[in-house]
Design a protein around this motif. Structure first.
Motif, PDB file in Angstrom:
ATOM      1  N   ALA A  12     -38.260  33.097  35.103  1.00 52.95           N
ATOM      2  CA  ALA A  12     -37.128  34.037  35.118  1.00 52.95           C
ATOM      3  C   ALA A  12     -35.941  33.421  35.851  1.00 52.95           C
ATOM      4  O   ALA A  12     -34.784  33.565  35.421  1.00 52.95           O
ATOM      5  CB  ALA A  12     -37.546  35.349  35.776  1.00 52.95           C
ATOM      6  N   ALA A  13     -36.193  32.704  36.934  1.00 54.80           N
ATOM      7  CA  ALA A  13     -35.114  32.047  37.670  1.00 54.80           C
ATOM      8  C   ALA A  13     -34.457  30.965  36.823  1.00 54.80           C
ATOM      9  O   ALA A  13     -33.228  30.843  36.806  1.00 54.80           O
ATOM     10  CB  ALA A  13     -35.656  31.454  38.970  1.00 54.80           C
ATOM     11  N   GLU A  68     -41.972  34.261  37.784  1.00 49.73           N
ATOM     12  CA  GLU A  68     -40.780  34.271  38.639  1.00 49.73           C
ATOM     13  C   GLU A  68     -39.966  32.992  38.467  1.00 49.73           C
ATOM     14  O   GLU A  68     -38.736  33.035  38.360  1.00 49.73           O
ATOM     15  CB  GLU A  68     -41.186  34.450  40.100  1.00 49.73           C
ATOM     16  CG  GLU A  68     -41.704  35.818  40.441  1.00 49.73           C
ATOM     17  CD  GLU A  68     -42.222  35.903  41.874  1.00 49.73           C
ATOM     18  OE1 GLU A  68     -41.996  34.951  42.655  1.00 49.73           O
ATOM     19  OE2 GLU A  68     -42.852  36.928  42.194  1.00 49.73           O
ATOM     20  N   ARG A  69     -40.658  31.847  38.446  1.00 50.62           N
ATOM     21  CA  ARG A  69     -39.956  30.568  38.250  1.00 50.62           C
ATOM     22  C   ARG A  69     -39.268  30.520  36.904  1.00 50.62           C
ATOM     23  O   ARG A  69     -38.125  30.062  36.791  1.00 50.62           O
ATOM     24  CB  ARG A  69     -40.946  29.407  38.369  1.00 50.62           C
ATOM     25  CG  ARG A  69     -41.337  29.100  39.793  1.00 50.62           C
ATOM     26  CD  ARG A  69     -42.225  27.861  39.927  1.00 50.62           C
ATOM     27  NE  ARG A  69     -41.636  26.698  39.303  1.00 50.62           N
ATOM     28  CZ  ARG A  69     -42.282  25.870  38.493  1.00 50.62           C
ATOM     29  NH1 ARG A  69     -43.545  26.073  38.212  1.00 50.62           N
ATOM     30  NH2 ARG A  69     -41.679  24.838  37.969  1.00 50.62           N
ATOM     31  N   ALA A 121     -48.028  35.097  38.046  1.00 52.83           N
ATOM     32  CA  ALA A 121     -46.869  35.831  38.575  1.00 52.83           C
ATOM     33  C   ALA A 121     -45.837  34.858  39.143  1.00 52.83           C
ATOM     34  O   ALA A 121     -44.627  35.030  38.922  1.00 52.83           O
ATOM     35  CB  ALA A 121     -47.330  36.812  39.650  1.00 52.83           C
ATOM     36  N   SER A 122     -46.286  33.829  39.844  1.00 56.75           N
ATOM     37  CA  SER A 122     -45.374  32.820  40.384  1.00 56.75           C
ATOM     38  C   SER A 122     -44.651  32.090  39.260  1.00 56.75           C
ATOM     39  O   SER A 122     -43.444  31.841  39.335  1.00 56.75           O
ATOM     40  CB  SER A 122     -46.167  31.840  41.242  1.00 56.75           C
ATOM     41  OG  SER A 122     -45.368  30.745  41.608  1.00 56.75           O
ATOM     42  N   GLU A 123     -45.387  31.752  38.220  1.00 57.79           N
ATOM     43  CA  GLU A 123     -44.792  31.057  37.085  1.00 57.79           C
ATOM     44  C   GLU A 123     -43.788  31.949  36.356  1.00 57.79           C
ATOM     45  O   GLU A 123     -42.747  31.474  35.897  1.00 57.79           O
ATOM     46  CB  GLU A 123     -45.895  30.576  36.134  1.00 57.79           C
ATOM     47  CG  GLU A 123     -45.480  29.488  35.188  1.00 57.79           C
ATOM     48  CD  GLU A 123     -44.970  28.231  35.893  1.00 57.79           C
ATOM     49  OE1 GLU A 123     -44.028  27.631  35.356  1.00 57.79           O
ATOM     50  OE2 GLU A 123     -45.482  27.875  36.963  1.00 57.79           O
TER      51      GLU A 123
END
Length: 150
Positions: free
Chosen positions: A103-104, A100-101, A96-98
């Motif tokens: 997508a950013a 988000e990164r 999930a963190s990856e």
């Protein structure tokens, strides 16, 4: 009345004693044989009982050992499952963190692409000969194109 019963039973005991007197050696031999047979190794009931008791004790010891092993296995399985669940949760959080990164970074790349597109598609200015005039790109605009959002 009681005296009559006792005297008749004493008479019966004497008669029975006289009848059994010739059989006493046979009775003694049978009794000795029964005792010998009872304690006879391998086939005697005492030996079979001792073996059965030993087999039962062995089975009980094996059952206790297997129960102990089962408890140990259960404890290790529970610990393993707890660790597996924690690792799964950690992996899901990392993904999930990856996401988000990623997508950013995609959003940043799209912003950069829009600014670069504006720079590239800007209508040039022309001189009196209708030739495009060379112009430098604004450094702030170029910096924003390469590092949008900063």
């Amino acid at each position: 009345m009681i005296g009559a019963v006792l005297s008749s039973s004493a008479g019966i005991a004497r008669a029975l004693g006289r009848a059994l007197k010739p059989l006493l050696p046979w009775i003694a031999a049978a009794l000795m044989g029964a005792i010998i047979w009872h304690f006879l190794p391998v086939i005697g009931p005492a030996d079979r009982l001792a073996r059965a008791t030993q087999v039962t004790a062995d089975w009980k010891a094996q059952a206790d050992e297997q129960a102990r092993q089962a408890r140990n296995w259960r404890a290790s399985y529970t610990a393993s499952e707890t660790l597996r669940k924690q690792e799964t949760t950690d992996a899901i959080d990392a993904v999930a963190s990856e996401i988000e990164r990623c997508a950013a970074r995609v959003t940043e790349a799209r912003q950069s692409a829009r600014i670069i597109e504006r720079i590239v598609t800007k209508e040039p200015t022309y001189d009196q000969n209708r030739c495009p005039v060379r112009e430098l790109v604004d450094p702030d605009q170029l910096r924003q194109a390469l590092q949008p959002g900063r």
